[in-house]
Design an enzyme around this catalytic site. Structure first.
Site: not given
Length: 508
Positions: A229, A447, A477
């Site tokens: 991320s 995602d 994610h």
């Protein structure tokens, strides 16, 4: 603006599955990089420090990890332009290699945010990395301004809860708009007061320089890194600043480095709406009809918050957060079904519990400071400072992208860094890394928080023969550890054996 870019939400939502089912984001300077892996000015003196590894202590709200884990503190310059000046401490955690294979070095993790704690995060996720631990020491850290590393605190728990209950994040009237921006300004002022001189030294560039100092102190010639991320933006920034020191870098759930603050907000509106559409499709429902029903629920909550638990009520903003957190993982889609059913019956407790998990609020009313650090770091990184009038003009476009999340994210483009006490550093991060070793960039087609398109852009911006793009056709994610033998095998082979896959590889 990266309000929802954080992998911690996956773990938070996962914790709730059983309970609810049962009951209820630098500077582009090179900092003296020689391109060959040598030390720069920020490392002088401090690069020779010895880490005092010892038994980890319990952190606020979290128990100490088991005996396998050791903790220490790395001294880094407060201001990297003054390497011999004042220092601050960066909290570290590690689990030494099991020794089942020839040790490669340390593998450093960042799980996202910005503002996520690696010291608490790594032990939570460590079971997924048993194979990597055979040849690496697993290492993570709290970036400067986060948790155990001089963590930023902008307001107390009482004020945080009051704002959640009273401030409308999709203001409909002049009075609501005034309260919204006054609260945003108050939050920024609180950050400046609570962190004092640190507020201007917690950027992603600062963290990348800390990362290189950590590499040196750990005794590694090259950095081996696992970024998730926001951790992909940090990794890309590192590669740009220190291309000659890039070892094996793997990026998962990739931030789009080409997007400015408005672009990030649009990306997330698109990504979360796409995930919500996929959720409805999985239930045999028409996504347009399902989204319209959710939007109608949120509109009702905007007009009149719903009873939930104790004196707290479910507001539109908290409901939106509760829905969002379940979209981080396909495993939590059933939790969303139950929470929406409860809300339609007039009970907002389930959605409120989900929002509390995302906001890291415990049952006693104590909040973590993750969101404080996230905002302070991202507002120092980004120059984006939209006015209320500019935000209003883009609301129609945002609502067209996402009828459920567009209004909130559209307003957020102006509210997130409104009247921030320090200026931002760039429109978008610089990640070009000519001459660096190949970097693995893994994108997941479903995602929600870092939409798939950003992975290809990251690979392109890293540069030819540097960014190696791999696709997973999945949901949630992040890709690693989510059930794809193809993805896990590809990443393990790269990190453990140095085998670089073909650019464009696709895993189903």
């Amino acid at each position: 603006m990266q309000r929802f870019v954080r992998s911690a939400a996956m773990a938070a939502a996962g914790v709730l599955v059983a309970g609810l089912a049962a009951g209820c984001g630098g500077s582009s300077d090179d900092g003296g990089e020689d391109g060959k892996g040598g030390k720069d000015g920020a490392g002088k003196g401090l690069a020779s420090q010895k880490l005092d590894w010892g038994r980890c202590k319990a952190s606020e709200g979290s128990p100490a990890p088991g005996a396998d884990w050791q903790c220490s503190t790395l001294k880094v310059p407060l201001d990297h332009t003054k390497p011999d000046g004042e220092t601050i401490g960066v909290a570290l955690i590690r689990a030494k290699s099991t020794g089942k294979g020839d040790r490669i070095g340390s593998l450093v993790f960042n799980f996202g945010g910005p503002g996520g704690s690696g010291v608490s995060g790594l032990p939570s996720f460590a079971d997924s990395y048993d194979k990597l631990r055979e040849r690496y020491d697993l290492v993570s850290f709290d970036p400067r301004g986060v948790a155990g590393s001089e963590g930023v605190r902008c307001r107390d728990d009482k004020a945080t809860q009051a704002a959640e209950q009273k401030v409308d994040l999709t203001p409909d009237t002049p009075a609501e708009e005034k309260a919204y921006f006054e609260d945003a300004a108050d939050f920024g002022a609180g950050c400046a007061k609570g962190s004092k001189k640190l507020i201007g030294h917690i950027s992603t560039v600062d963290a990348a320089r800390d990362l290189d100092l950590l590499r040196q102190v750990l005794g590694d010639d090259k950095l081996h890194y696992f970024g998730v991320s926001y951790g992909t933006e940090l990794g890309g920034t590192y590669a740009h600043l220190f291309p000659g020191r890039v070892g094996r870098l793997m990026f998962d759930a990739v931030v789009d480095p080409s997007a400015d603050s408005i672009g990030h907000a649009e990306n997330q509106a698109r990504g979360f709406q796409r995930a919500l559409d996929n959720y409805f499709k999985s239930r045999g429902q028409d996504p347009e009809e399902g989204s319209a029903k959710v939007a109608k629920l949120l509109k009702r909550l905007d007009a009149e918050p719903m009873r939930a638990s104790g004196e707290r009520k479910l507001t539109e903003s908290l409901a939106s957060t509760g829905i969002l957190v379940t979209l981080y993982s396909k495993q939590t889609w059933p939790v969303l079904t139950r929470a929406l059913e409860d809300a339609e019956k007039g009970d907002g407790s389930s959605l409120l519990q989900l929002a509390d998990a995302y906001n890291e609020r415990d049952p006693s009313g104590r909040y973590s400071t993750q969101s404080h650090s996230q905002r302070a770091i991202s507002c120092l990184d980004s120059k984006g400072r939209s006015t209320p009038e500019e935000a209003k003009k883009r609301l129609d476009r945002f609502r067209e992208i996402s009828p459920v999340f567009g209004g909130f994210l559209g307003w957020d483009t102006a509210g997130w860094c409104h009247d921030w006490p320090v200026a931002g550093q760039h429109d978008s991060p610089e990640v070009s890394a000519p001459g660096a070793a190949p970097i693995l960039v893994v994108g997941n087609t479903g995602d929600p928080a870092t939409p798939y398109e950003g992975a290809r852009r990251m690979a392109d911006e890293l540069g030819k023969d540097v960014g190696v793009h791999v696709t997973w056709k999945g949901e949630g994610h992040g890709a690693y550890g989510n059930g794809s033998a193809c993805i896990d095998g590809t990443i393990d082979d790269y990190l453990l054996n140095g085998k670089v896959p073909k650019d464009g590889k696709v895993c189903s």
